[in-house]
Design a protein around this motif. Structure first.
Motif, PDB file in Angstrom:
ATOM      1  N   CYS A  19       0.763  -1.151  -0.114  1.00  0.00           N
ATOM      2  CA  CYS A  19       0.027   0.108  -0.036  1.00  0.00           C
ATOM      3  C   CYS A  19       0.821   1.359  -0.162  1.00  0.00           C
ATOM      4  O   CYS A  19       0.569   2.296  -0.500  1.00  0.00           O
ATOM      5  CB  CYS A  19      -0.927   0.047   1.092  1.00  0.00           C
ATOM      6  N   ALA A  20       2.165   1.363   0.713  1.00  0.00           N
ATOM      7  CA  ALA A  20       2.943   2.332   0.810  1.00  0.00           C
ATOM      8  C   ALA A  20       3.248   3.030  -0.526  1.00  0.00           C
ATOM      9  O   ALA A  20       3.516   2.181  -1.565  1.00  0.00           O
ATOM     10  CB  ALA A  20       4.008   2.177   1.536  1.00  0.00           C
ATOM     11  N   PRO A  21       3.259   4.240  -0.809  1.00  0.00           N
ATOM     12  CA  PRO A  21       4.011   4.702  -1.757  1.00  0.00           C
ATOM     13  C   PRO A  21       5.237   4.263  -2.070  1.00  0.00           C
ATOM     14  O   PRO A  21       6.176   3.951  -1.141  1.00  0.00           O
ATOM     15  CB  PRO A  21       4.338   6.372  -1.514  1.00  0.00           C
ATOM     16  N   SER A  22       5.793   3.899  -3.421  1.00  0.00           N
ATOM     17  CA  SER A  22       6.921   3.361  -3.734  1.00  0.00           C
ATOM     18  C   SER A  22       7.948   4.461  -3.593  1.00  0.00           C
ATOM     19  O   SER A  22       8.014   5.737  -3.821  1.00  0.00           O
ATOM     20  CB  SER A  22       7.089   2.855  -5.111  1.00  0.00           C
ATOM     21  N   ASP A  23       9.229   3.889  -2.969  1.00  0.00           N
ATOM     22  CA  ASP A  23      10.515   4.725  -2.719  1.00  0.00           C
ATOM     23  C   ASP A  23      11.586   3.795  -2.750  1.00  0.00           C
ATOM     24  O   ASP A  23      11.752   3.139  -1.487  1.00  0.00           O
ATOM     25  CB  ASP A  23      10.298   5.563  -1.425  1.00  0.00           C
ATOM     26  N   PRO A  24      12.244   3.676  -3.714  1.00  0.00           N
ATOM     27  CA  PRO A  24      13.243   2.471  -3.721  1.00  0.00           C
ATOM     28  C   PRO A  24      14.623   2.830  -2.725  1.00  0.00           C
ATOM     29  O   PRO A  24      15.233   2.076  -2.265  1.00  0.00           O
ATOM     30  CB  PRO A  24      14.034   2.730  -4.936  1.00  0.00           C
ATOM     31  N   ARG A  25      14.504   3.898  -1.909  1.00  0.00           N
ATOM     32  CA  ARG A  25      15.627   4.402  -1.194  1.00  0.00           C
ATOM     33  C   ARG A  25      15.359   3.881   0.221  1.00  0.00           C
ATOM     34  O   ARG A  25      15.986   3.862   1.034  1.00  0.00           O
ATOM     35  CB  ARG A  25      15.980   5.823  -1.318  1.00  0.00           C
ATOM     36  N   ARG A  26      13.796   3.720   0.527  1.00  0.00           N
ATOM     37  CA  ARG A  26      13.302   3.273   1.713  1.00  0.00           C
ATOM     38  C   ARG A  26      13.998   1.968   2.072  1.00  0.00           C
ATOM     39  O   ARG A  26      13.651   0.932   1.255  1.00  0.00           O
ATOM     40  CB  ARG A  26      11.871   3.490   1.794  1.00  0.00           C
ATOM     41  N   SER A  81      11.373  11.977   3.625  1.00  0.00           N
ATOM     42  CA  SER A  81      12.245  12.077   2.291  1.00  0.00           C
ATOM     43  C   SER A  81      13.334  11.198   2.854  1.00  0.00           C
ATOM     44  O   SER A  81      14.372  11.720   3.290  1.00  0.00           O
ATOM     45  CB  SER A  81      12.234  13.252   1.741  1.00  0.00           C
ATOM     46  N   TRP A  82      13.387   9.904   1.980  1.00  0.00           N
ATOM     47  CA  TRP A  82      14.756   9.130   2.350  1.00  0.00           C
ATOM     48  C   TRP A  82      15.642   9.662   1.368  1.00  0.00           C
ATOM     49  O   TRP A  82      16.906   9.437   1.226  1.00  0.00           O
ATOM     50  CB  TRP A  82      14.297   7.812   1.980  1.00  0.00           C
TER      51      TRP A  82
END
Length: 128
Positions: A74-81, A127-128
């Motif tokens: 469900c989470a917004p995609s962020d490859p840095r997280r 913000s990662w």
């Protein structure tokens, strides 16, 4: 306990269905809190007293993994997280709910939604 877990997952998955990102996460959290408030005796058995049962550790691990995967979906995609963020959030929610149940406040779990929402959504607003 297995039936209770199945009912909880069905409620959470239904709450997340057809919703995007943070809204899905928020609605999933609301479903968990409603489940706890609706039947705090069963919730207490699942979250607090299950440690007395031999098969409970596997149920707990499977449940936490399943919630973490649902949250990740469900989470917004962020490859840095980091991938462990969802496990951290789910473990934190479990600990907070367990504390409420031990204190005899399970039936008012929905009142904790604003604080729990802030806790659950914080990693996705960062913000990662």
């Amino acid at each position: 306990l297995e039936i209770a877990h199945m009912e909880l997952f069905a409620d959470v998955e239904e709450a997340c269905l057809d919703r995007d990102g943070l809204t899905a996460i928020d609605q999933g959290l609301a479903a968990v809190l409603s489940w706890v408030a609706h039947d705090s005796v069963i919730a207490r058995a699942c979250l607090v007293e299950r440690y007395a049962l031999e098969q409970a550790d596997k149920l707990r691990t499977d449940a936490l993994d399943r919630f973490a995967e649902l949250l990740r979906t469900c989470a917004p995609s962020d490859p840095r997280r980091p991938r462990w963020v969802e496990e951290m959030v789910v473990g934190g929610v479990e600990t907070l709910l367990k504390g409420r149940l031990i204190a005899g406040q399970g039936d008012s779990a929905t009142a904790a939604r604003p604080e729990m929402r802030a806790f659950v959504l914080a990693p996705y607003e960062y913000s990662w």
